[in-house]
Write a protein that holds these residues in place. Structure first.
Motif, PDB file in Angstrom:
ATOM      1  N   THR A   1       3.121 -20.289 -10.757  1.00 14.85           N
ATOM      2  CA  THR A   1       2.830 -18.928 -11.223  1.00 14.85           C
ATOM      3  C   THR A   1       1.585 -18.925 -12.103  1.00 14.85           C
ATOM      4  O   THR A   1       0.738 -18.029 -11.996  1.00 14.85           O
ATOM      5  CB  THR A   1       4.043 -18.358 -11.990  1.00 14.85           C
ATOM      6  OG1 THR A   1       5.154 -18.294 -11.099  1.00 14.85           O
ATOM      7  CG2 THR A   1       3.755 -16.957 -12.524  1.00 14.85           C
TER       8      THR A   1
ATOM      9  N   ASP B   1       3.699 -14.677  -4.979  1.00 13.67           N
ATOM     10  CA  ASP B   1       4.396 -15.647  -5.818  1.00 13.67           C
ATOM     11  C   ASP B   1       5.873 -15.665  -5.431  1.00 13.67           C
ATOM     12  O   ASP B   1       6.592 -14.713  -5.679  1.00 13.67           O
ATOM     13  CB  ASP B   1       4.222 -15.269  -7.294  1.00 13.67           C
ATOM     14  CG  ASP B   1       4.583 -16.415  -8.220  1.00 13.67           C
ATOM     15  OD1 ASP B   1       4.797 -17.540  -7.728  1.00 13.67           O
ATOM     16  OD2 ASP B   1       4.656 -16.177  -9.443  1.00 13.67           O
ATOM     17  N   GLU B   2       6.305 -16.739  -4.803  1.00  8.82           N
ATOM     18  CA  GLU B   2       7.691 -16.902  -4.347  1.00  8.82           C
ATOM     19  C   GLU B   2       8.178 -15.645  -3.619  1.00  8.82           C
ATOM     20  O   GLU B   2       9.148 -15.008  -4.043  1.00  8.82           O
ATOM     21  CB  GLU B   2       8.611 -17.216  -5.536  1.00  8.82           C
ATOM     22  CG  GLU B   2       8.085 -18.359  -6.391  1.00  8.82           C
ATOM     23  CD  GLU B   2       9.028 -19.532  -6.499  1.00  8.82           C
ATOM     24  OE1 GLU B   2       9.946 -19.637  -5.674  1.00  8.82           O
ATOM     25  OE2 GLU B   2       8.812 -20.363  -7.402  1.00  8.82           O
TER      26      GLU B   2
HETATM   27 MG   LIG Z   1       6.888 -19.275 -10.867  1.00 10.19          MG
END
Ligand SMILES: [Mg+2]
Ligand SMILES: Nc1ncnc2c1ncn2[C@@H]1O[C@H](COP(=O)(O)OP(=O)(O)O)[C@@H](O)[C@H]1O
Length: 317
Positions: free
Chosen positions: A43, A157-158
C-alpha cells in the motif's frame, strides 16, 4: 515504452523503512502485480506512485512524469482503486461518478460516464443509491470511476480482498477486459498467490519493503519452484538429518525437492518415522516460490511483523 519506472523508491516512517529502495519497470499495457504478505509495503508503494504520499528517497516516473516533481501531471493520468470503500452509499451511481469527475477535473464527463456504465452493463441502475448496489455492481462502479479520466495506468490495492470466490472471478475478468478494451496498464497488489498467478503478466514479490524477485509467474516457478515437503515434528523429536535444501526449526522440517512423490520415502527415512507427526506436500506453485525465497510462508512473514512490533512496544515501556 514504460508506464511506470521506479528508481530506489523508498519510504521511511521514523527509523522504520516501510519501502526499501525498490526499482522496477512496468511496460505499457501490462498487468503487473506486487505480491507479498501483510506489512510488506504494498500500500505504501501505491500511495507513493499515486502521489498520496511523497517518497523519502528515490523517484518514479508514472505515465512519463515524476511523482516528485510533477505529481499533478501524474494524478491526471492515473486511476486508483483503494482496498477500502470509496463509494458514497447515500449517493446514486451517477452522483458518485459526478463527484469523481469534479475530483479529477474531467470535462464532458457525462458522455464518458454513460459510455462506461453501458460498457459495464449497469447504465439502468445509474439513479439507484450505491448503498443498494450488489457487491459486483459496486466493483463495476468503482472501476468506472477509476476509468473516468481515461487514465494510462490504473492502480488497484488488493482489489479482491474480502470478496467471495464468484465475485473474485468476476473481478479478475473485469480487470482483464479493461486492460484489453481500454488499453490501460494495471498495477495491482495482492497477497493471494492464485490471483497473482492467473492475472499478472509479471510479478514483483515484495517482502519487508524489498522486491526479492521479479519475473513472469512461469519464470518465477521455473527459477524458484520445485516441490516442498513439509514435515511436522513430534515434540522432543531428535533429528540427525543432513539433507540438501533443508530448513529445520523446532517444530518442522522443510525440504525442497524436484519431485515430492519420488523423494518422499527417502525423506521419511532420513527424518525418522518416529519423529514425524504429520506430512504436507506443496507442489510447485507461487507458494513454493515464496517459501524458497524467504524461508517461510506468507503467514509466517506476517507473524514476524507482529513479533517485531511487540518487541518495539516492550522496548518503549
Ligand atoms: Mg496494504
Ligand atoms: N503512516 C504510517 N506510519 C508508520 N508506519 C506505517 C505507516 N503506514 C504503514 N506503516 C508500516 O509500514 C509497513 C508497510 O505497510 P503497508 O504498505 O501498508 O503494507 P501492505 O500494504 O503490504 O500490507 C507496515 O509495517 C506498516 O505498519
Amino acid at each position: 515504452m514504460y508506464s511506470i519506472e521506479t528508481r530506489d523508491l523508498t519510504k521511511k516512517y521514523g527509523d522504520f523503512v516501510a519501502v526499501d529502495h525498490i526499482s522496477f519497470t512496468v511496460k505499457r499495457g501490462e498487468i503487473f502485480g506486487l505480491l507479498g504478505p501483510n506489512g510488506a509495503g504494498k500500500t505504501t508503494t501505491i500511495k507513493m506512485l499515486t502521489g498520496l504520499t511523497p517518497p523519502t528517497e528515490g523517484d518514479a516516473l508514472v505515465a512519463g512524469f515524476s511523482i516528485v516533481r510533477n505529481p499533478i501531471e501524474v494524478k491526471s493520468r492515473i486511476g486508483w482503486i483503494s482496498s477500502e470503500v470509496i463509494l458514497d452509499d447515500d449517493l446514486t451511481g451517477w452522483e458518485n461518478l459526478e463527484i469523481q469527475a469534479r475530483l479529477t477535473g474531467v470535462k464532458n464527463w457525462k458522455e464518458r460516464a454513460t459510455e462506461l456504465l453501458k460498457y459495464f452493463g449497469i447504465l439502468e441502475f445509474k439513479d439507484r443509491k450505491a448503498g443498494k448496489f450488489s457487491t459486483g455492481m459496486r466493483k463495476k462502479l468503482e472501476i468506472a470511476m477509476a476509468l473516468l479520466n481515461s487514465p494510462e495506468v490504473i492502480f488497484m490495492d488488493e482489489p479482491t480482498i474480502g470478496l467471495d470466490v464468484n465475485t473474485r472471478a468476476t473481478m479478475w475478468n473485469l480487470i482483464r477486459q479493461i486492460n484489453k478494451d481500454y488499453e490501460v496498464t494495471v498495477l495491482l497488489t495482492t497477497h493471494y498467490m492464485e490471483e497473482a498467478d492467473s492475472l499478472c503478466n509479471r510479478l514483483g514479490i515484495i517482502n519487508k519493503g524489498r522486491i526479492i524477485a521479479m519475473d513472469t509467474p512461469e519464470e518465477l516457478k521455473n527459477k524458484y519452484g520445485g516441490d516442498v515437503i513439509e514435515i511436522e515434528l513430534k515434540p522432543g523429536a531428535k533429528l540427525n538429518v543432513s539433507l540438501e535444501n533443508t530448513q529445520v526449526t523446532d517444530s518442522r522440517v522443510r525440504i525442497r525437492v524436484n519431485n515430492a512423490e519420488s523423494a518422499l520415502m527417502d525423506v521419511i527415512r532420513a527424518v525418522g518415522g518416529d519423529n514425524i507427526k504429520g506430512i504436507r506436500v506443496n507442489k510447485s506453485s507461487l507458494d513454493v516460490v515464496f517459501i524458497n525465497l524467504t524461508g517461510g510462508t506468507m503467514e509466517e512473514q506476517e507473524f514476524d511483523a507482529r513479533r517485531f512490533y511487540a518487541m518495539i512496544r516492550r522496548a518503549r515501556r
